[in-house]
Design an enzyme around this catalytic site. Structure first.
Site, PDB file in Angstrom:
ATOM      1  N   GLY A   1       0.302  -0.836   0.359  1.00 39.47           N
ATOM      2  CA  GLY A   1       0.236  -0.125   0.085  1.00 39.47           C
ATOM      3  C   GLY A   1       0.717   1.602   0.115  1.00 39.47           C
TER       4      GLY A   1
ATOM      5  N   GLY B   1      -0.056  -5.472   0.876  1.00 40.42           N
ATOM      6  CA  GLY B   1      -0.900  -5.263  -0.114  1.00 40.42           C
ATOM      7  C   GLY B   1      -1.147  -6.211  -1.356  1.00 40.42           C
TER       8      GLY B   1
ATOM      9  N   GLU C   1       5.244  -5.860   7.509  1.00 36.92           N
ATOM     10  CA  GLU C   1       4.759  -5.103   8.115  1.00 36.92           C
ATOM     11  C   GLU C   1       5.133  -5.028  10.316  1.00 36.92           C
ATOM     12  OE1 GLU C   1       2.036  -5.996   4.720  1.00 36.92           O
ATOM     13  OE2 GLU C   1       2.569  -7.393   6.313  1.00 36.92           O
TER      14      GLU C   1
ATOM     15  N   ASP D   1      -1.404  -7.348   6.868  1.00 33.75           N
ATOM     16  CA  ASP D   1      -3.003  -7.506   7.101  1.00 33.75           C
ATOM     17  C   ASP D   1      -3.139  -8.334   5.600  1.00 33.75           C
ATOM     18  OD1 ASP D   1      -2.372  -5.474   5.440  1.00 33.75           O
ATOM     19  OD2 ASP D   1      -3.507  -3.732   6.073  1.00 33.75           O
TER      20      ASP D   1
END
Length: 357
Positions: A67, A115, A138, A146
């Site tokens: 992301g 992402g 992350e 996520d």
């Protein structure tokens, strides 16, 4: 570049193509890109002329590096909620990809992180190459896996997923296949032929035709110490077992873990263990949504992105700075219902069921 230029849409015969088109940013996802992908998938799923959907990344560096964390940093630093809206739509997209009714071919060439894993590893036909580097990194920015990453990693063999989640290590094609993050390996120089063949032939047939044995991975040879060390109940015990194992690779893993956010490490381990008990990807994404929104108000997310991406000094000042100072209450805060929602805070709670309507 306009929002439409950032994701190029085209059809070639019976195949519809999504091309992530921010090569200078290794095709990092922003909110507009997520919306454009989601809209295209909805339209193509209903279009009888489309038999297969293919996602690729522009440029030579990779499918997608994750992301747009600079935007997330700005949002978290300002105390606003744009990132929560982005994650809501992104996680809905991840769920849609997982249940997409037509073959969804993800070409996971080069860098595929965060992402990028979310828009590829939930697909039905996942292709890696000898250039692939797949990771959920992350914890290094004070965040927690996520985009369904906790679902994928909690279902990897043994404790391989725990190792990848805590260290953020990138794996090549062989280990991506071993961990269930990919299905087939195709030589990178044959990808143009694969994409051309998808215009007329079935996705599974095409990919199997061009698939070759993956380059040897590393994780299979380390399963004994990985499964033993990461099977411990706490991050502190995991680190202790790694340091005591006598394996150089285990010691290196421990040293890597100790550079990560202590809070993010403990929340990640808790999230993986909880997700292992969940029944569906949607439940895992609901839990991740709570965790991600809580991270917006955690000082480590802002600090981690600052250190790794903004200032690039690679010297984050975590708060608290050690694993022993992270309390159970601090960890539990990440799993609590968001303000203004109803429902249980535990795994599988339904307070975010509307996210997947």
């Amino acid at each position: 570049m306009t929002d439409d230029d950032a994701v190029l849409l085209r059809t070639d015969g019976h195949a519809a193509h999504l091309v992530l088109n921010r090569p200078r940013a290794i095709n990092a996802l922003n909110h507009a890109m997520v919306k454009r992908i989601a809209g295209a998938l909805t339209a193509w799923e209903r279009d009888p002329a489309v038999a297969t959907v293919v996602i690729t990344g522009a440029g030579e560096r990779g499918l997608c590096a994750g992301g747009d964390i600079r935007a997330i940093h700005a949002d978290a630093a300002a105390g606003t909620t744009a990132s929560a809206a982005f994650w809501r739509d992104e996680y809905r997209l991840n769920a849609h990809i997982a249940r997409f009714s037509k073959p969804y071919v993800a070409v996971m060439d080069g860098i595929v992180m965060g992402g990028g894993v979310g828009v590829s590893a939930h697909g039905g036909v996942r292709v890696v190459t000898e250039r692939s580097r797949v990771a959920m990194p992350e914890t290094g920015i004070g965040f927690v896996p996520d985009v369904g990453g906790t679902w994928l990693l909690s279902r990897a063999p043994g404790e391989l997923g725990t190792h990848l989640a805590l260290t953020g290590a990138a794996v090549g094609a062989g280990d991506a296949l071993l961990c269930g993050l990919a299905d087939h390996c195709v030589p990178a120089d044959r990808l143009p032929e694969v994409l051309a063949a998808l215009a007329t032939d079935g996705a599974q047939d095409v990919v199997k035709r061009y698939a070759r044995p993956a380059p040897a991975g590393e994780l299979a040879d380390h399963r004994s110490w990985i499964d033993h060390c990461y099977g411990a109940g706490t991050v502190e015990e995991i680190v202790g077992r790694l340091l005591d194992s006598g394996e150089p690779a285990a010691k290196e893993a421990a040293q890597t873990i100790l550079t990560r956010s202590p809070v993010a490490l403990k929340v990640t381990l808790a999230a993986l263990r909880r997700t292992a008990e969940l029944r569906t990807l949607e439940e895992a994404l609901e839990q991740e949504y709570r965790v991600s929104c809580a991270a917006l108000s955690s000082p480590d997310l802002v600090e981690g992105i600052r250190a790794q991406v903004i200032d690039k000094d690679r010297a984050p000042r975590w708060s608290p700075p050690t694993l022993g100072e992270v309390t159970a209450e601090q960890v539990e805060r990440f799993f609590a219902p968001l303000a203004g929602t109803a429902g249980a805070a535990g795994p599988g709670g339904t307070e975010f069921a509307h996210v997947f309507e």
